[in-house]
Design a protein around this motif. Sequence first.
Motif, mmCIF file in Angstrom:
data_model
loop_
_atom_site.group_PDB
_atom_site.id
_atom_site.type_symbol
_atom_site.label_atom_id
_atom_site.label_comp_id
_atom_site.label_asym_id
_atom_site.label_seq_id
_atom_site.Cartn_x
_atom_site.Cartn_y
_atom_site.Cartn_z
ATOM 1 N N LEU B 311 -55.115 -52.407 82.382
ATOM 2 C CA LEU B 311 -54.246 -52.700 81.244
ATOM 3 C C LEU B 311 -52.856 -52.125 81.464
ATOM 4 N N LEU B 312 -52.831 -50.842 81.873
ATOM 5 C CA LEU B 312 -51.535 -50.193 82.090
ATOM 6 C C LEU B 312 -50.723 -50.974 83.115
ATOM 7 N N LYS B 313 -51.399 -51.431 84.164
ATOM 8 C CA LYS B 313 -50.667 -52.166 85.193
ATOM 9 C C LYS B 313 -50.200 -53.521 84.659
ATOM 10 N N ALA B 314 -51.062 -54.178 83.895
ATOM 11 C CA ALA B 314 -50.666 -55.459 83.308
ATOM 12 C C ALA B 314 -49.474 -55.277 82.384
ATOM 13 N N LEU B 315 -49.477 -54.172 81.637
ATOM 14 C CA LEU B 315 -48.389 -53.926 80.703
ATOM 15 C C LEU B 315 -47.111 -53.490 81.416
ATOM 16 N N GLY B 316 -47.194 -53.379 82.737
ATOM 17 C CA GLY B 316 -45.964 -53.133 83.478
ATOM 18 C C GLY B 316 -45.795 -51.717 83.974
ATOM 19 N N PRO B 395 -55.113 -55.374 88.830
ATOM 20 C CA PRO B 395 -55.242 -55.461 87.371
ATOM 21 C C PRO B 395 -56.160 -56.598 86.918
#
Lengths: 227, 402
Positions: B311-316, B395
């Motif tokens: 999630l953190l990676k998807a959120l940038g 991700p």
Amino acid sequence: MIDLRNITKTFVLGEQQVNAVIDVDLTIGRGEYVSIMGPSGSGKSTLLNLIALLDRPSSGEYRFDDQLVTDLSDDELAGVRRHSIGFIFQSFHLVPRLTASQNVELPLTLAGVAPVRRREQVERALDATSLSDRAQHRSHELSGGQRQRVAIARAIVTEPKLILADEPTGNLDTAAGSQVVALLEELRIKQGVTLIVVTHDPDLGQRAERQIRIVDGRIAKDVHASA
Amino acid sequence: MHPLDVFRFAIGSLRSNWRRTGLIALATAIGVSSVLLLTALGEGANRYVRGQFESLGTNLLIVLPGRSETVGGPPPLLGETPRDLTVDDAYALLQHPSLQQVAPVMVGAAPVSTPAGLEREVTILGSTSEMLDIQRLQMAYGQFLPPGDPQRAASVCVLGSELAVHLFGSSTAVGQWVRAGDRRFRVIGVLADSGVTVGIDFNDLAIIPVASAQALFNRESLFRILVEAATEQDLDAGEKAIHRLIAERHEGEDDVTVIAQDSVVKTLGRVLTTLTYGVGGISAISLIVAGVLIMNVMLVSVTQRRAEIGLLKALGARLADVRRMFMVEALLLATLGAVVGLVVGLAATQVVAELYPKFPVAVPLWSIVVALSVAMSTGLIFGVIPARRAAALDPIEALSKR
């Protein structure tokens, strides 16, 4: 806004090459409301991941917001996601130990926004999703519909240009589902964002102004329904 | 991502898994506290031994008759008998300015009896008034041998504390007469219990003037000469001066051995310090074990939190952000353990100090520095692999698996 040219994505499964997305050309303009439908395994999730900049195409060109993103580095792609894309997942993906407002704050934290501005933006996003009274609850204290609304607040808090929703109602009952959809549609009009919904629920898909159907990795149908 | 936010995120993760956090911190804490406690014990032993010797005087040089030196070549035709050390030899050493005090020492054994008829075979030391100062002796009652001409055979004696009790029980020893061999001595003082266990046991002997001892044992030769140098820096010069002065008096023959008490103390100190390092090093291994535990726990944590990382990676989140989050978490774990271990280790040392007040335990500063830095760096080093693994997560995969 989104401009895909000859995009192909190939996976290697064992010794076999599987084409998940084949030679797709797709242009989506600013403020459009698009649904992507198709049976499971059709490649719609892969297409979504490509659009979301979570995955790189095997070949082809992708311009996001007039910027060629096909050869950006991982961190540069993360930067585009951080500032321009909001994500909504089928299973919400809230961080369980964080409160609703902390979950909403997460993208701003990652973007390094100052705490004072963060608080303002989180309040605004929670307000827009009618969750102000739930700000201090953790996700296990929230209903499914509320959780997805937190996820929506998290997706809009950075004021992105594009919101990607992957089966947003998949884990919700009908009532909560239609609430969530109504909220998404309302926010799209208010904030003028591009909304792409991936689903295999025809009822949900048919609400979009533009409906794309993917079969076997190709766009089989691309219909502009007049609302 | 702002460093403070990375920090807050890591703390939040540690708090939400407080049981796991506590257990791992415990492992590090045990490592740190055992390093501190063991080095404190080593340091205590070191100080104890030093203290014992220092109470005998650190600037002490001991002159023994005869040379302890192996010489090659054929054996001499005539037996090499070293010349005896005499009282005059002893006082001749005072010519050199770096040598401050001398005490000639004679040792023998004789039966000592009291008027009440108690008799006991006792070590008898013949010396002079300077011995009191050179050996750092304390008087319990009365006085030590009176200063004055060392050739005067006064009929006085000083008793060790145990001997005084053996001979006179609880009644006053000072002023009584004792018989040693065929001579009578008046008790003029009783030594205080020194508590010192190295060197000569001053608790169970009688001290008489050196001239009286010569008469009692019917010989001139000294057992040894105790020499006190003025300062520690004078020890080397003093030692050379002794050899030279004795050679002058012994027809050019340098036939004495000089032992510097200081060098004995230093050698022992080195041995004990090495031992302390060794013990500290062995217990530091437990810190590395704790580091491996931290790594395992962080790896499990990465696996358990796949969705969150995805999630953190998807959120940038940047790669560096994700890496930093997990590094900080590992480091915080190690730090928490180190701090707890520091407190526990210092407290345990304090407890030992309370239980054994004679044993001067003390945590050396270097061991605190070493224990803390080893603990933190194991956290850092063993945090790298989990952090990299977290950052490398895809991700899409991380988010899709439920």
